[in-house]
Design a protein around this motif. Structure first.
Motif, PDB file in Angstrom:
ATOM      1  N   VAL A 266     -17.447 -48.698 -53.268  1.00 57.18           N
ATOM      2  CA  VAL A 266     -17.870 -49.979 -53.847  1.00 57.18           C
ATOM      3  C   VAL A 266     -16.895 -51.078 -53.450  1.00 57.18           C
ATOM      4  CG1 VAL A 266     -18.192 -51.244 -55.997  1.00 57.18           C
ATOM      5  CG2 VAL A 266     -19.127 -48.943 -55.752  1.00 57.18           C
ATOM      6  N   GLN A 267     -15.604 -50.785 -53.518  1.00 57.51           N
ATOM      7  CA  GLN A 267     -14.598 -51.785 -53.152  1.00 57.51           C
ATOM      8  C   GLN A 267     -14.771 -52.242 -51.702  1.00 57.51           C
ATOM      9  OE1 GLN A 267     -10.899 -49.679 -54.505  1.00 57.51           O
ATOM     10  NE2 GLN A 267     -10.426 -51.688 -55.358  1.00 57.51           N
ATOM     11  N   LEU A 268     -15.007 -51.282 -50.815  1.00 57.32           N
ATOM     12  CA  LEU A 268     -15.152 -51.623 -49.410  1.00 57.32           C
ATOM     13  C   LEU A 268     -16.464 -52.335 -49.137  1.00 57.32           C
ATOM     14  CD1 LEU A 268     -13.954 -51.446 -46.581  1.00 57.32           C
ATOM     15  CD2 LEU A 268     -15.029 -49.205 -46.313  1.00 57.32           C
ATOM     16  N   ALA A 269     -17.470 -52.086 -49.968  1.00 60.60           N
ATOM     17  CA  ALA A 269     -18.793 -52.677 -49.751  1.00 60.60           C
ATOM     18  C   ALA A 269     -18.775 -54.200 -49.898  1.00 60.60           C
ATOM     19  CB  ALA A 269     -19.807 -52.073 -50.713  1.00 60.60           C
ATOM     20  N   TRP A 270     -17.968 -54.715 -50.834  1.00 58.63           N
ATOM     21  CA  TRP A 270     -18.030 -56.140 -51.129  1.00 58.63           C
ATOM     22  C   TRP A 270     -17.698 -57.024 -49.920  1.00 58.63           C
ATOM     23  CZ3 TRP A 270     -20.616 -58.373 -54.729  1.00 58.63           C
ATOM     24  CH2 TRP A 270     -20.928 -57.673 -55.898  1.00 58.63           C
TER      25      TRP A 270
END
Length: 367
Positions: A266-270
């Motif tokens: 999720v962190q990398l997705a942003w």
């Protein structure tokens, strides 16, 4: 080699038809050729005609062959250069050597080159090939070299043209790795005797690598496979198309994703989502649903690695691929917030915990 003309009349191909694919014998591919760039273009068009005649069974044994090449296929304005190339072509040789067996053959394949008028009234170069020379070009057998005619003609360097032939010989039979002794390859490419190894690499191999990537979508790499002290005796080449490289990149991205926790994903997705023109609620929806997040990474990887070159609007393509093009904002905002407490199924899917820095610093996801 005896090159006395046959008693038979030359077989004339009255109309030049430019075929998309060239076919030639592997013997010709691995021969030493003395041609310049423009001479090689003339030879390429000869092969274009001769190879397709061979495929169609139109070459008769012990019969000379006459090939007509329209000059407009070679130049739009520099007629003088074509005349000069035609003159020098008649004097150039090809050679085949097997030093282990002590065998050799030297050929002047185009003894008669002259101007003429084609069936359509346009000026042509008429090239007569003697019957006993034709098989060196057109004896296809079970294995032969094939390549795209226009790609060959687009290559500027004669080294790139020759490497394209050699690469094509292996590539079209499913061999993406092959080896050559350095001295043998230097001879095949007709490199000057004055070339040191570094000259050979820079002027022949690196130039070929650049052109093949830019004009043939082929990635060519090599590494020494045999040495004597510091001297490189043999090179191993690997060949991949741009699509193969793209597929490899996608697989590397998927492997990286499997090693991440859901929290890291999720962190990398942003920052990746920021590359698309998505609304805030669309981003929230993608990061709040496990399947959407997984699909987002796959689509993003395919786009950034070049597997979807025809996509003109990446955002629209992404939204449609995710199946959220018909989702209304009011329904999206009611989606449950994502908890960072992994379920057993999520943990199994994404693998163990991995630091975000290791993902970014490793450049596993293309920016």
């Amino acid at each position: 080699m005896d090159q006395e003309p046959s008693d038979s009349l030359a077989f004339t191909q009255p109309t030049f038809i430019k075929y998309s694919t060239n076919y030639q014998s592997n013997l010709f591919t691995e021969s030493r050729q003395e041609f310049t760039e423009l001479e090689k273009n003339i030879v390429t068009l000869v092969v274009n005609q001769l190879g397709n005649m061979a495929v169609k069974g139109k070459i008769e044994p012990r019969v000379n062959v006459l090939i007509q090449i329209p000059i407009q296929q070679l130049t739009k304005s520099r007629y003088d250069q074509v005349v000069k190339a035609a003159e020098s072509l008649s004097k150039k040789r090809m050679s085949f050597r097997d030093d282990k067996k002590g065998d050799f053959t030297f050929i002047t394949p185009f003894p008669l080159v002259q101007s003429g008028i084609g069936a359509d009234g346009l000026k042509v170069i008429e090239i007569t090939m003697l019957a006993n020379v034709v098989p060196y070009f057109a004896e296809l057998g079970q294995r032969y070299t094939q390549y795209e005619n226009e790609v060959m003609l687009s290559l500027a360097s004669v080294y790139a043209k020759r490497m394209f032939e050699i690469v094509s010989m292996y590539f079209h039979r499913g061999q993406y790795r092959f080896r050559y002794a350095v001295d043998e390859l230097r001879r095949m490419l007709n490199c000057p005797e004055t070339y040191r190894y570094n000259d050979f690499v820079l002027n022949a191999l690196v130039v070929s690598q650049k052109e093949l990537h830019e004009k043939a979508n082929i990635a060519l790499d090599w590494n020494p496979s045999q040495k004597s002290g510091k001297k490189v005796l043999e090179l191993e080449f690997t060949v991949k198309t741009d699509r193969q490289l793209a597929e490899q990149g996608v697989e590397q991205d998927r492997q990286a994703l499997r090693g991440m926790s859901i929290h890291e994903a999720v962190q990398l997705a942003w920052p990746l989502l920021a590359k698309y023109k998505l609304t805030r609620w669309q981003k929230d929806l993608i990061t709040s649903e496990f399947e959407l997040l997984d699909t987002f990474y796959r689509i993003h990887s395919e786009l950034t690695n070049g597997l979807r070159p025809g996509v003109k609007n990446p955002t629209a393509y992404l939204v449609k691929s995710l199946g959220i093009d018909q989702v209304k904002p009011d329904k999206a905002t009611s989606a449950p917030e994502l908890t960072f407490t992994q379920t057993p199924a999520e943990n199994k899917r994404f693998g163990g915990v991995q630091t975000l820095a290791s993902i970014i610093n490793g450049d596993l996801f293309k920016q």
